[in-house]
Design a protein around this motif. Structure first.
Motif, PDB file in Angstrom:
ATOM      1  N   PRO A  58     -39.382  30.259   8.678  1.00 13.83           N
ATOM      2  CA  PRO A  58     -38.096  30.921   8.410  1.00 13.83           C
ATOM      3  C   PRO A  58     -37.051  29.978   7.821  1.00 13.83           C
ATOM      4  O   PRO A  58     -36.096  30.430   7.182  1.00 13.83           O
ATOM      5  CB  PRO A  58     -37.661  31.425   9.794  1.00 13.83           C
ATOM      6  N   VAL A  59     -37.221  28.671   8.031  1.00  9.12           N
ATOM      7  CA  VAL A  59     -36.287  27.705   7.452  1.00  9.12           C
ATOM      8  C   VAL A  59     -36.415  27.686   5.931  1.00  9.12           C
ATOM      9  O   VAL A  59     -35.446  27.442   5.214  1.00  9.12           O
ATOM     10  CB  VAL A  59     -36.538  26.303   8.047  1.00  9.12           C
ATOM     11  N   ILE A  60     -37.619  27.945   5.442  1.00  6.53           N
ATOM     12  CA  ILE A  60     -37.851  27.972   3.996  1.00  6.53           C
ATOM     13  C   ILE A  60     -37.542  29.346   3.426  1.00  6.53           C
ATOM     14  O   ILE A  60     -36.780  29.484   2.470  1.00  6.53           O
ATOM     15  CB  ILE A  60     -39.303  27.572   3.675  1.00  6.53           C
ATOM     16  N   LEU A  61     -38.135  30.376   3.997  1.00  9.61           N
ATOM     17  CA  LEU A  61     -37.906  31.739   3.525  1.00  9.61           C
ATOM     18  C   LEU A  61     -38.136  32.719   4.671  1.00  9.61           C
ATOM     19  O   LEU A  61     -39.290  32.956   5.064  1.00  9.61           O
ATOM     20  CB  LEU A  61     -38.851  32.070   2.354  1.00  9.61           C
ATOM     21  N   PRO A  62     -37.072  33.293   5.238  1.00 10.03           N
ATOM     22  CA  PRO A  62     -37.253  34.284   6.302  1.00 10.03           C
ATOM     23  C   PRO A  62     -37.769  35.608   5.757  1.00 10.03           C
ATOM     24  O   PRO A  62     -37.524  35.946   4.593  1.00 10.03           O
ATOM     25  CB  PRO A  62     -35.848  34.431   6.886  1.00 10.03           C
ATOM     26  N   ALA A  63     -38.474  36.344   6.580  1.00  8.93           N
ATOM     27  CA  ALA A  63     -38.967  37.663   6.193  1.00  8.93           C
ATOM     28  C   ALA A  63     -37.826  38.674   6.205  1.00  8.93           C
ATOM     29  O   ALA A  63     -36.815  38.481   6.889  1.00  8.93           O
ATOM     30  CB  ALA A  63     -40.069  38.100   7.151  1.00  8.93           C
ATOM     31  N   PRO A  64     -37.955  39.762   5.445  1.00 14.50           N
ATOM     32  CA  PRO A  64     -36.913  40.796   5.463  1.00 14.50           C
ATOM     33  C   PRO A  64     -36.632  41.339   6.852  1.00 14.50           C
ATOM     34  O   PRO A  64     -35.480  41.672   7.164  1.00 14.50           O
ATOM     35  CB  PRO A  64     -37.482  41.879   4.538  1.00 14.50           C
ATOM     36  N   SER A  65     -37.669  41.441   7.701  1.00 13.98           N
ATOM     37  CA  SER A  65     -37.444  41.926   9.061  1.00 13.98           C
ATOM     38  C   SER A  65     -36.570  40.963   9.853  1.00 13.98           C
ATOM     39  O   SER A  65     -35.734  41.388  10.664  1.00 13.98           O
ATOM     40  CB  SER A  65     -38.788  42.120   9.770  1.00 13.98           C
ATOM     41  N   ILE A  67     -34.308  38.967   8.514  1.00 13.81           N
ATOM     42  CA  ILE A  67     -32.963  39.112   7.960  1.00 13.81           C
ATOM     43  C   ILE A  67     -32.288  40.362   8.508  1.00 13.81           C
ATOM     44  O   ILE A  67     -31.098  40.346   8.862  1.00 13.81           O
ATOM     45  CB  ILE A  67     -33.030  39.162   6.423  1.00 13.81           C
ATOM     46  N   ALA A  68     -33.048  41.467   8.615  1.00 14.26           N
ATOM     47  CA  ALA A  68     -32.500  42.700   9.166  1.00 14.26           C
ATOM     48  C   ALA A  68     -32.086  42.519  10.624  1.00 14.26           C
ATOM     49  O   ALA A  68     -31.034  43.011  11.049  1.00 14.26           O
ATOM     50  CB  ALA A  68     -33.524  43.830   9.042  1.00 14.26           C
ATOM     51  N   ALA A  69     -32.904  41.786  11.394  1.00 13.03           N
ATOM     52  CA  ALA A  69     -32.559  41.515  12.793  1.00 13.03           C
ATOM     53  C   ALA A  69     -31.285  40.686  12.895  1.00 13.03           C
ATOM     54  O   ALA A  69     -30.424  40.926  13.751  1.00 13.03           O
ATOM     55  CB  ALA A  69     -33.720  40.800  13.485  1.00 13.03           C
ATOM     56  N   SER A  70     -31.141  39.703  11.987  1.00 14.28           N
ATOM     57  CA  SER A  70     -29.925  38.895  11.979  1.00 14.28           C
ATOM     58  C   SER A  70     -28.712  39.731  11.588  1.00 14.28           C
ATOM     59  O   SER A  70     -27.612  39.544  12.135  1.00 14.28           O
ATOM     60  CB  SER A  70     -30.091  37.721  11.001  1.00 14.28           C
ATOM     61  N   LEU A  71     -28.910  40.670  10.664  1.00 14.95           N
ATOM     62  CA  LEU A  71     -27.822  41.577  10.288  1.00 14.95           C
ATOM     63  C   LEU A  71     -27.339  42.398  11.476  1.00 14.95           C
ATOM     64  O   LEU A  71     -26.132  42.524  11.721  1.00 14.95           O
ATOM     65  CB  LEU A  71     -28.292  42.514   9.175  1.00 14.95           C
ATOM     66  N   MET A  72     -28.279  42.939  12.238  1.00 12.72           N
ATOM     67  CA  MET A  72     -27.925  43.757  13.385  1.00 12.72           C
ATOM     68  C   MET A  72     -27.265  42.932  14.487  1.00 12.72           C
ATOM     69  O   MET A  72     -26.353  43.412  15.173  1.00 12.72           O
ATOM     70  CB  MET A  72     -29.181  44.448  13.934  1.00 12.72           C
ATOM     71  N   ALA A  73     -27.704  41.683  14.653  1.00 15.83           N
ATOM     72  CA  ALA A  73     -27.167  40.843  15.725  1.00 15.83           C
ATOM     73  C   ALA A  73     -25.843  40.190  15.363  1.00 15.83           C
ATOM     74  O   ALA A  73     -25.162  39.666  16.250  1.00 15.83           O
ATOM     75  CB  ALA A  73     -28.187  39.761  16.091  1.00 15.83           C
ATOM     76  N   SER A  74     -25.463  40.206  14.093  1.00 13.62           N
ATOM     77  CA  SER A  74     -24.267  39.479  13.646  1.00 13.62           C
ATOM     78  C   SER A  74     -23.264  40.400  12.970  1.00 13.62           C
ATOM     79  O   SER A  74     -22.524  39.964  12.086  1.00 13.62           O
ATOM     80  CB  SER A  74     -24.667  38.356  12.672  1.00 13.62           C
ATOM     81  N   THR A  75     -23.222  41.652  13.368  1.00  9.91           N
ATOM     82  CA  THR A  75     -22.344  42.612  12.693  1.00  9.91           C
ATOM     83  C   THR A  75     -20.871  42.229  12.816  1.00  9.91           C
ATOM     84  O   THR A  75     -20.106  42.371  11.847  1.00  9.91           O
ATOM     85  CB  THR A  75     -22.564  44.023  13.256  1.00  9.91           C
ATOM     86  N   ASP A  76     -20.461  41.746  13.980  1.00  8.03           N
ATOM     87  CA  ASP A  76     -19.052  41.377  14.156  1.00  8.03           C
ATOM     88  C   ASP A  76     -18.676  40.204  13.254  1.00  8.03           C
ATOM     89  O   ASP A  76     -17.608  40.196  12.628  1.00  8.03           O
ATOM     90  CB  ASP A  76     -18.782  41.024  15.617  1.00  8.03           C
ATOM     91  N   LEU A 245     -29.289  34.117   8.879  1.00 10.91           N
ATOM     92  CA  LEU A 245     -27.867  34.430   8.762  1.00 10.91           C
ATOM     93  C   LEU A 245     -27.375  34.204   7.342  1.00 10.91           C
ATOM     94  O   LEU A 245     -26.549  34.974   6.827  1.00 10.91           O
ATOM     95  CB  LEU A 245     -27.056  33.587   9.747  1.00 10.91           C
ATOM     96  N   VAL A 246     -27.873  33.153   6.690  1.00  8.01           N
ATOM     97  CA  VAL A 246     -27.501  32.908   5.293  1.00  8.01           C
ATOM     98  C   VAL A 246     -27.900  34.096   4.423  1.00  8.01           C
ATOM     99  O   VAL A 246     -27.108  34.591   3.613  1.00  8.01           O
ATOM    100  CB  VAL A 246     -28.166  31.611   4.777  1.00  8.01           C
ATOM    101  N   TRP A 247     -29.136  34.557   4.603  1.00 10.98           N
ATOM    102  CA  TRP A 247     -29.603  35.691   3.816  1.00 10.98           C
ATOM    103  C   TRP A 247     -28.866  36.976   4.195  1.00 10.98           C
ATOM    104  O   TRP A 247     -28.693  37.861   3.354  1.00 10.98           O
ATOM    105  CB  TRP A 247     -31.107  35.868   3.990  1.00 10.98           C
ATOM    106  N   SER A 248     -28.414  37.085   5.434  1.00 15.11           N
ATOM    107  CA  SER A 248     -27.607  38.242   5.829  1.00 15.11           C
ATOM    108  C   SER A 248     -26.287  38.256   5.077  1.00 15.11           C
ATOM    109  O   SER A 248     -25.833  39.309   4.591  1.00 15.11           O
ATOM    110  CB  SER A 248     -27.349  38.212   7.335  1.00 15.11           C
ATOM    111  N   GLU A 249     -25.650  37.089   4.978  1.00 18.73           N
ATOM    112  CA  GLU A 249     -24.410  37.005   4.207  1.00 18.73           C
ATOM    113  C   GLU A 249     -24.661  37.320   2.736  1.00 18.73           C
ATOM    114  O   GLU A 249     -23.856  38.011   2.083  1.00 18.73           O
ATOM    115  CB  GLU A 249     -23.812  35.599   4.342  1.00 18.73           C
TER     116      GLU A 249
END
Length: 282
Positions: A58-65, A67-76, A245-249
């Motif tokens: 994940p440090v090189i390239l995280p999977a879309p799943s 990234i989606a989990a990070s999106l849900m966990a970091s909404t605020d 988180l980077v990919w979420s942003e």
């Protein structure tokens, strides 16, 4: 090797399906949305399969799943960054920069001196790299969103100015002679003939400026910002190796940019419905 073969077969099958839809239903309205949606889903599934099948870190390239989990966990956090960077920095700078460009374009149209003197300077300033301008403006306007808005103003001002000046000069001699026959003043000719004729040029600049505004606001935050904002979050998350988180942003920025561009394009369609380019799309 089996994952690689599966990925190739999956890609070829999805490509064949999209190609068939484009050939047989490409002109239908529903296909205009379905084809790019299928293409995007195909890329996401292929990305997910390759990351999992090849055990990519994940440090090189995280999977879309992931990234989606990070999106849900970091909404605020993402919401706070969105307000700071997009609404305060990018949007305010976009409105100020584009509005000033329209006003200055009208002044240039009235003054040959400004046309010969300001436009060459504008081309010079537009060629300056953002990494050189952003630190200076951050030092001038502080570390909050005002400095990011200033960077955005500089980035969007001259593309909109050049397009607007070209649009004001787009009318032909016959149209100008007709307004002179009616004894129309400069301002009557401007509002009734030249500004409407300049709208396609203006919206071309406004659409270009949507992406420049987001880029300027995010990059400017790398050179100083409070503890919030997309650029700040990306730089700190990279240092912490939190690539999801980077990919979420990046995802939020891409969605915001696409929505912003689409909104400007929709307004363009409503305003320039008379233009041949708009009639050809319907």
């Amino acid at each position: 090797m089996s994952w690689l073969i599966f990925a190739i077969v999956f890609w070829l099958a999805a490509w064949a399906l999209n190609n068939w839809l484009a050939r047989h239903h490409g002109s239908e309205r529903w296909a205009r949305f379905l084809i790019p949606a299928l293409f995007g889903i195909t890329l996401l599934l292929l990305w997910e399969g390759l990351v999992r099948g090849l055990n990519i870190s994940p440090v090189i390239l995280p999977a879309p799943s992931q990234i989606a989990a990070s999106l849900m966990a970091s909404t605020d956090v993402l919401r706070e960054d969105f307000v700071q960077t997009i609404l305060k920095g990018a949007l305010s700078g976009y409105i100020i920069g584009c509005g000033a460009a329209v006003v200055v374009a009208i002044l240039i149209d009235r003054s040959p001196f400004l046309q010969r003197g300001l436009l060459p300077i504008g081309n010079f300033v537009a060629a300056l790299p953002i990494v050189g301008i952003a630190p200076i403006l951050v030092m001038w306007f502080g570390f909050d969103w005002q400095s990011k808005a200033a960077v955005v103003v500089v980035m969007v001002f001259f593309p909109v100015l050049v397009n607007m000046v070209a649009g004001l000069a787009a009318t032909n001699a016959l149209q100008r002679d007709l307004m002179a026959t009616y004894s129309a003043s400069y301002w009557q000719g401007l509002f009734k003939m030249r500004l409407p004729a300049a709208m396609p040029f203006l919206f071309n600049g406004l659409k270009i400026a949507t992406t420049l505004a987001l880029i300027g606001a995010i990059v400017a935050e790398f050179f100083g910002s409070p503890t919030k904002g997309m650029g700040f979050r990306i730089s700190t998350a990279v240092g912490q190796l939190d690539l999801p988180l980077v990919w979420s942003e990046i995802t939020v920025a891409a969605l915001a940019g696409s929505g912003f561009y689409g909104l400007v394009a929709l307004i363009e369609k409503l305003v320039t419905f008379w233009h041949p380019s708009q009639r050809a799309r319907t």
